[in-house]
Design a protein around this motif. Structure first.
Motif, PDB file in Angstrom:
ATOM      1  N   MET A 101       4.390  11.014   8.377  1.00  0.00           N
ATOM      2  CA  MET A 101       5.284  11.363   9.476  1.00  0.00           C
ATOM      3  C   MET A 101       4.761  10.819  10.805  1.00  0.00           C
ATOM      4  O   MET A 101       5.544  10.403  11.663  1.00  0.00           O
ATOM      5  N   ARG A 102       3.436  10.789  10.964  1.00  0.00           N
ATOM      6  CA  ARG A 102       2.864  10.234  12.190  1.00  0.00           C
ATOM      7  C   ARG A 102       3.093   8.727  12.258  1.00  0.00           C
ATOM      8  O   ARG A 102       3.445   8.176  13.315  1.00  0.00           O
ATOM      9  N   LEU A 103       2.909   8.025  11.142  1.00  0.00           N
ATOM     10  CA  LEU A 103       3.129   6.579  11.116  1.00  0.00           C
ATOM     11  C   LEU A 103       4.591   6.249  11.402  1.00  0.00           C
ATOM     12  O   LEU A 103       4.889   5.271  12.100  1.00  0.00           O
ATOM     13  N   ARG A 104       5.481   7.070  10.884  1.00  0.00           N
ATOM     14  CA  ARG A 104       6.912   6.847  11.158  1.00  0.00           C
ATOM     15  C   ARG A 104       7.198   7.005  12.641  1.00  0.00           C
ATOM     16  O   ARG A 104       7.875   6.166  13.245  1.00  0.00           O
ATOM     17  N   ALA A 105       6.687   8.070  13.236  1.00  0.00           N
ATOM     18  CA  ALA A 105       6.926   8.310  14.658  1.00  0.00           C
ATOM     19  C   ALA A 105       6.305   7.227  15.527  1.00  0.00           C
ATOM     20  O   ALA A 105       6.837   6.879  16.583  1.00  0.00           O
ATOM     21  N   ASP A 106       5.184   6.667  15.068  1.00  0.00           N
ATOM     22  CA  ASP A 106       4.490   5.620  15.820  1.00  0.00           C
ATOM     23  C   ASP A 106       5.044   4.230  15.539  1.00  0.00           C
ATOM     24  O   ASP A 106       4.518   3.234  16.045  1.00  0.00           O
ATOM     25  N   THR A 107       6.080   4.140  14.724  1.00  0.00           N
ATOM     26  CA  THR A 107       6.748   2.892  14.319  1.00  0.00           C
ATOM     27  C   THR A 107       5.792   1.927  13.613  1.00  0.00           C
ATOM     28  O   THR A 107       5.976   0.713  13.673  1.00  0.00           O
ATOM     29  N   LYS A 108       4.817   2.458  12.911  1.00  0.00           N
ATOM     30  CA  LYS A 108       3.893   1.621  12.142  1.00  0.00           C
ATOM     31  C   LYS A 108       4.425   1.518  10.711  1.00  0.00           C
ATOM     32  O   LYS A 108       3.886   2.089   9.768  1.00  0.00           O
ATOM     33  N   TYR A 109       5.513   0.768  10.585  1.00  0.00           N
ATOM     34  CA  TYR A 109       6.253   0.732   9.330  1.00  0.00           C
ATOM     35  C   TYR A 109       5.479   0.081   8.191  1.00  0.00           C
ATOM     36  O   TYR A 109       5.611   0.503   7.036  1.00  0.00           O
ATOM     37  N   LEU A 110       4.712  -0.936   8.481  1.00  0.00           N
ATOM     38  CA  LEU A 110       3.952  -1.592   7.420  1.00  0.00           C
ATOM     39  C   LEU A 110       2.907  -0.654   6.838  1.00  0.00           C
ATOM     40  O   LEU A 110       2.747  -0.564   5.616  1.00  0.00           O
ATOM     41  N   GLU A 111       2.189   0.038   7.719  1.00  0.00           N
ATOM     42  CA  GLU A 111       1.177   0.976   7.258  1.00  0.00           C
ATOM     43  C   GLU A 111       1.823   2.093   6.448  1.00  0.00           C
ATOM     44  O   GLU A 111       1.289   2.531   5.422  1.00  0.00           O
ATOM     45  N   LEU A 112       2.980   2.554   6.894  1.00  0.00           N
ATOM     46  CA  LEU A 112       3.708   3.599   6.185  1.00  0.00           C
ATOM     47  C   LEU A 112       4.174   3.101   4.823  1.00  0.00           C
ATOM     48  O   LEU A 112       4.071   3.815   3.808  1.00  0.00           O
ATOM     49  N   LEU A 113       4.666   1.880   4.780  1.00  0.00           N
ATOM     50  CA  LEU A 113       5.157   1.306   3.530  1.00  0.00           C
ATOM     51  C   LEU A 113       4.060   1.218   2.479  1.00  0.00           C
ATOM     52  O   LEU A 113       4.312   1.392   1.280  1.00  0.00           O
ATOM     53  N   ARG A 114       2.834   0.979   2.923  1.00  0.00           N
ATOM     54  CA  ARG A 114       1.719   0.830   1.976  1.00  0.00           C
ATOM     55  C   ARG A 114       1.382   2.135   1.265  1.00  0.00           C
ATOM     56  O   ARG A 114       0.921   2.125   0.128  1.00  0.00           O
ATOM     57  N   ILE A 115       1.600   3.277   1.923  1.00  0.00           N
ATOM     58  CA  ILE A 115       1.193   4.539   1.319  1.00  0.00           C
ATOM     59  C   ILE A 115       2.345   5.313   0.687  1.00  0.00           C
ATOM     60  O   ILE A 115       2.120   6.234  -0.101  1.00  0.00           O
ATOM     61  N   LEU A 116       3.585   4.941   1.007  1.00  0.00           N
ATOM     62  CA  LEU A 116       4.729   5.737   0.572  1.00  0.00           C
ATOM     63  C   LEU A 116       4.918   5.789  -0.949  1.00  0.00           C
ATOM     64  O   LEU A 116       5.158   6.883  -1.495  1.00  0.00           O
ATOM     65  N   PRO A 117       4.862   4.665  -1.681  1.00  0.00           N
ATOM     66  CA  PRO A 117       5.136   4.756  -3.123  1.00  0.00           C
ATOM     67  C   PRO A 117       4.236   5.759  -3.839  1.00  0.00           C
ATOM     68  O   PRO A 117       4.718   6.587  -4.630  1.00  0.00           O
ATOM     69  N   ARG A 118       2.950   5.710  -3.566  1.00  0.00           N
ATOM     70  CA  ARG A 118       2.012   6.632  -4.224  1.00  0.00           C
ATOM     71  C   ARG A 118       2.265   8.072  -3.781  1.00  0.00           C
ATOM     72  O   ARG A 118       2.264   8.998  -4.604  1.00  0.00           O
ATOM     73  N   LEU A 119       2.489   8.271  -2.477  1.00  0.00           N
ATOM     74  CA  LEU A 119       2.739   9.617  -1.967  1.00  0.00           C
ATOM     75  C   LEU A 119       4.004  10.216  -2.583  1.00  0.00           C
ATOM     76  O   LEU A 119       4.031  11.400  -2.943  1.00  0.00           O
ATOM     77  N   LEU A 120       5.049   9.422  -2.692  1.00  0.00           N
ATOM     78  CA  LEU A 120       6.285   9.912  -3.295  1.00  0.00           C
ATOM     79  C   LEU A 120       6.062  10.338  -4.741  1.00  0.00           C
ATOM     80  O   LEU A 120       6.557  11.383  -5.181  1.00  0.00           O
ATOM     81  N   GLY A 121       5.300   9.516  -5.479  1.00  0.00           N
ATOM     82  CA  GLY A 121       5.007   9.861  -6.865  1.00  0.00           C
ATOM     83  C   GLY A 121       4.196  11.138  -6.971  1.00  0.00           C
ATOM     84  O   GLY A 121       4.487  12.006  -7.809  1.00  0.00           O
TER      85      GLY A 121
END
Length: 394
Positions: A111-131
């Motif tokens: 949520m912090r990465l999303r708010a900070d518009t750091k989309y690439l960093e967020l994209l790297r962690i999302l698949p594993r977190l969602l699983g």
């Protein structure tokens, strides 16, 4: 990076491919021929309502008009494919349930990465977190908190897909978010999903349908009852989504109505500034930013400039880079519309400083850069740099 075709160029190519002259195409879009000529000649930006009109006339998506998804170093195909896979196998996560507390930390990071518009960093962690979040929720059965974490992570995933122009993926993500939110028995989670669902219609230029989603969500949320800070943030955010959709639909009455409700709710928060809940930001500051944007969509750029001037050096407190970046982009749009070209460039420079990934990908920042670069100030070094960063020139 290869030069990315601009929206005006895409309209011209698609128009010619369909055998349409400028006169007929302009009539179908509901604009003047001279305006269409300026759009195709990079003398005017393609605004969201114009993109929506062009998509209907030319039978393509608004993403096709803007040339999205943009192919640039920011787009990480491998990570996007991993996210697609995670979303597709939403009932069959391959990840194990993480240790207690780890998932909550991961959600806060996302949520912090999303708010900070750091989309690439967020994209790297999302698949594993969602699983991991889905595995936890499935093991926990009907635990509302666990399913709420899944819904919030899908909210983060929607932000990435939307900003990268992956609209089909964004649509699929919203359906998964709804699937998770319905298991929370939490009206706030379901309203946050409706906020994103309305956003998919907004991206497609289907403003009437998006407004219907918002109005239904507001009614259902109010009927569910509730009070307190979270209730205000959720309801206020729904009204702000309504402000965008109504203003782009050129419906002044609906715009004013949603704005009036949002301002009333913002007053109830007092002096606490803008607050973030379930990936929704609401308060007096964000409400002012939405009002500013509405003036632009309703062809009142002078009023937008009046609002943006005092915010240059003192933006509303408590707003994340995602919101300050949007303020800068809208400030640039208003400055361009009023022919304050140097001011538009200054706003864009600030947008890149505050939210670089968002500014590089946002269709309207790219459109303002395109017009400034092509028509007005091609020789300015800073504009050349911005044009290269967005792929508008080699």
């Amino acid at each position: 990076m290869e030069k990315a075709p601009a929206a005006g160029e895409n309209i011209a190519v698609l128009r010619k491919a369909r055998g349409l002259g400028q006169t007929k195409c302009a009539r179908m879009m509901g604009i003047s021929v001279s305006y269409l000529k300026k759009i195709e000649g990079a003398q005017r930006p393609v605004t969201p309502p114009v993109a929506a009109a062009a998509s209907k006339a030319l039978h393509v998506t608004t993403g096709r008009i803007y040339g999205q998804p943009f192919r640039s170093p920011l787009e990480q195909a491998d990570h996007l494919n991993e996210l697609r896979l995670a979303v597709r196998r939403h009932t069959l996560p391959s990840e194990d349930r993480p240790p207690q507390g780890e998932l909550a930390v991961g959600l806060q990071t996302a949520m912090r990465l999303r708010a900070d518009t750091k989309y690439l960093e967020l994209l790297r962690i999302l698949p594993r977190l969602l699983g991991q979040a889905t595995a936890t929720a499935l093991d926990a059965g009907g635990d509302a908190t666990a399913w709420g974490q899944v819904a919030d992570l899908y909210g983060c995933a929607y932000a990435v897909a939307h900003r990268m122009g992956e609209y089909d993926l964004a649509d699929m993500i919203v359906s998964r978010q709804s699937w998770a939110a319905q298991r929370t028995w939490n009206p706030d989670a379901e309203a946050a999903t409706a906020w994103n669902l309305a956003g998919t219609f907004q991206s497609a230029g289907q403003y009437d349908e998006g407004l219907a989603i918002v109005e239904r969500a507001v009614s259902q949320y109010e009927q569910a009852g509730g009070n307190g800070t979270e209730h205000i943030v959720t309801l206020g955010s729904l009204h702000l989504r309504g402000v965008v959709l109504a203003s782009r639909n050129r419906d002044e009455h609906a715009t004013d109505d949603h704005l009036r409700h949002a301002k009333r709710l913002a007053v109830q928060l007092g002096d606490r500034g803008d607050l973030l809940r379930h990936n929704l930001t609401f308060g007096a500051g964000n409400t002012a930013l939405y009002e500013l944007a509405a003036h632009i969509e309703l062809d009142r750029p002078d009023r937008a400039v009046e609002m943006s001037d005092p915010l240059k050096d003192s933006p509303p407190r408590g707003l994340a880079p995602s919101r300050i970046g949007r303020l800068c982009i809208d400030g640039a749009r208003a400055a361009l519309a009023t022919q304050h070209l140097d001011e538009a460039e200054r706003w864009l420079n600030r947008a890149f400083a505050v939210a670089p990934q968002m500014t590089q990908l946002h269709p309207m920042s790219r459109e303002v850069i395109r017009v400034l670069f092509v028509m007005h100030q091609r020789s300015r070094p800073s504009l050349m740099t911005m044009a290269k960063r967005t792929g508008l020139t080699d």
